[in-house]
Write an enzyme that holds these catalytic residues in place. Structure first.
Site, PDB file in Angstrom:
ATOM      1  N   ASP A 290       0.876  -1.165   0.000  1.00  0.00           N
ATOM      2  CA  ASP A 290       0.000   0.000   0.000  1.00  0.00           C
ATOM      3  C   ASP A 290       0.923   1.226   0.000  1.00  0.00           C
ATOM      4  O   ASP A 290       2.104   1.113   0.363  1.00  0.00           O
ATOM      5  CB  ASP A 290      -0.864  -0.027   1.275  1.00  0.00           C
ATOM      6  CG  ASP A 290      -1.598   1.275   1.497  1.00  0.00           C
ATOM      7  OD1 ASP A 290      -2.237   1.766   0.554  1.00  0.00           O
ATOM      8  OD2 ASP A 290      -1.515   1.814   2.624  1.00  0.00           O
TER       9      ASP A 290
ATOM     10  N   ASP B 194      -0.234   5.081   0.746  1.00  0.00           N
ATOM     11  CA  ASP B 194      -0.534   6.129   1.730  1.00  0.00           C
ATOM     12  C   ASP B 194      -0.574   5.571   3.140  1.00  0.00           C
ATOM     13  O   ASP B 194      -1.359   4.674   3.447  1.00  0.00           O
ATOM     14  CB  ASP B 194      -1.873   6.801   1.384  1.00  0.00           C
ATOM     15  CG  ASP B 194      -1.801   7.493   0.042  1.00  0.00           C
ATOM     16  OD1 ASP B 194      -0.872   8.299  -0.133  1.00  0.00           O
ATOM     17  OD2 ASP B 194      -2.645   7.208  -0.826  1.00  0.00           O
TER      18      ASP B 194
ATOM     19  N   GLU C  26     -14.492  10.086  -3.636  1.00  0.00           N
ATOM     20  CA  GLU C  26     -15.467   9.476  -2.730  1.00  0.00           C
ATOM     21  C   GLU C  26     -15.462  10.214  -1.387  1.00  0.00           C
ATOM     22  O   GLU C  26     -16.504  10.427  -0.765  1.00  0.00           O
ATOM     23  CB  GLU C  26     -15.117   7.994  -2.503  1.00  0.00           C
ATOM     24  CG  GLU C  26     -15.241   7.118  -3.744  1.00  0.00           C
ATOM     25  CD  GLU C  26     -14.042   7.155  -4.702  1.00  0.00           C
ATOM     26  OE1 GLU C  26     -13.148   8.016  -4.543  1.00  0.00           O
ATOM     27  OE2 GLU C  26     -14.015   6.322  -5.622  1.00  0.00           O
TER      28      GLU C  26
ATOM     29  N   LYS D  69      -6.563  18.964  -6.769  1.00  0.00           N
ATOM     30  CA  LYS D  69      -5.933  18.370  -5.571  1.00  0.00           C
ATOM     31  C   LYS D  69      -4.728  17.514  -5.963  1.00  0.00           C
ATOM     32  O   LYS D  69      -3.677  17.564  -5.309  1.00  0.00           O
ATOM     33  CB  LYS D  69      -6.982  17.555  -4.792  1.00  0.00           C
ATOM     34  CG  LYS D  69      -6.457  16.861  -3.563  1.00  0.00           C
ATOM     35  CD  LYS D  69      -6.184  15.413  -3.852  1.00  0.00           C
ATOM     36  CE  LYS D  69      -5.447  14.727  -2.748  1.00  0.00           C
ATOM     37  NZ  LYS D  69      -5.232  13.310  -3.025  1.00  0.00           N
TER      38      LYS D  69
END
Ligand code: XBP
Ligand code: MG
Length: 252
Positions: free
Chosen positions: A9, A11, A55, A85
């Site tokens: 993963d 983040d 989301e 962003k």
């Protein structure tokens, strides 16, 4: 037996990107669009229950901003905000830089030397992964990974297992040959639902999460001079870091 691939993963696991990276970038995009949305550190911790930036913004409006009147083109606005962003996030990673967490570089190097394949399974946008790898790991490090599964390549984001299925499929490996590295409950649910043994390294946002089902839970992977602490599971006597020997023991 040694695992055939390590699936990371990004983040919270490879680097602490959420509080000082993604959160700051969201706020910059909101301010730039003239919105009064401000995600402070504690609020962002709550918002992390929803993975995926688009989301997460929708969830924020639904749950926290009943006062906000959605424009007719709200869907377009969300996509535009998200693109802004991403621009802010990648600039931040390229400028200030976000360091890798302890042990990440060491373990990646060890895996590459041993011929153990490495891959990425993340919810974040591919551009964000490229920026972090390029600026925090090594210029050419994207090429080190056999598969980079990121963002909207699957429809259902973590905690759904889809991104791990996607990566396993492209690696051509069964779940039983791999180890996943995660930092959050959503991440762990995703990897374990795909049947992958998972090592969790916690961080400030995730330390109170439920990590039932993890093979090992630690404060970080450990490095020379920076021993890791085991929170649950078992590390060989005297071991102070997660290395391939540790990972082999998960399969014995
Ligand atoms: C990461 C995320 C992502 C990032 C933002 O979760 O939840 O949404 O916060 O990414 P995980 P984007 O570590 O479990 O993969 O804004 O690019 O969607
Ligand atoms: Mg994570």
């Amino acid at each position: 037996m040694l695992p055939k691939a390590l699936l990371f993963d990004v983040d919270g696991t490879m680097a602490d990107t959420e509080r000082d990276g993604h959160r700051v970038a969201f706020n910059r995009a909101f301010a730039e669009a003239g919105l009064d949305w401000v995600w402070d550190v504690p609020l962002y911790g709550e918002l992390l229950s929803v993975t995926g930036g688009k989301e997460r913004m929708r969830h924020y409006v639904e749950r926290y901003r009943p006062d906000y009147v959605r424009p007719d083109d709200f869907d377009v606005l969300v996509v535009r905000l998200h693109a802004a962003k991403t621009r802010h996030y990648t600039a931040l990673v390229a400028g200030d830089g976000i360091p890798l967490r302890p042990g990440v570089r060491r373990l990646l190097d060890e895996a590459r030397r041993a011929g153990v394949r490495i891959a990425i399974a993340t919810t974040t946008t591919p551009d964000n992964v490229s920026a972090l790898l390029r600026h925090s790991l090594a210029r050419d490090s994207e090429t080190w990974f056999d598969v980079i599964g990121a963002g909207d390549v699957v429809q259902a984001k973590k905690p759904a297992p889809d991104i791990y299925y996607y990566v396993l499929d492209r690696l051509g490996l069964p779940a039983a040959d791999c180890v996943a590295f995660e930092d959050s409950e959503n991440g762990l649910r995703s990897s374990t639902a795909a049947g992958i043994e998972t090592v969790v390294t916690i961080n400030d946002y995730t330390r109170s999460h439920d990590f039932t089902g993890a093979a090992l839970v630690l404060d970080h992977l450990g490095d020379p001079g920076q021993p890791c602490k085991v929170i649950s599971g078992h590390l060989a006597a005297g071991a102070t870091a997660v290395d391939l020997t540790t990972l082999r023991s998960l399969f014995d």
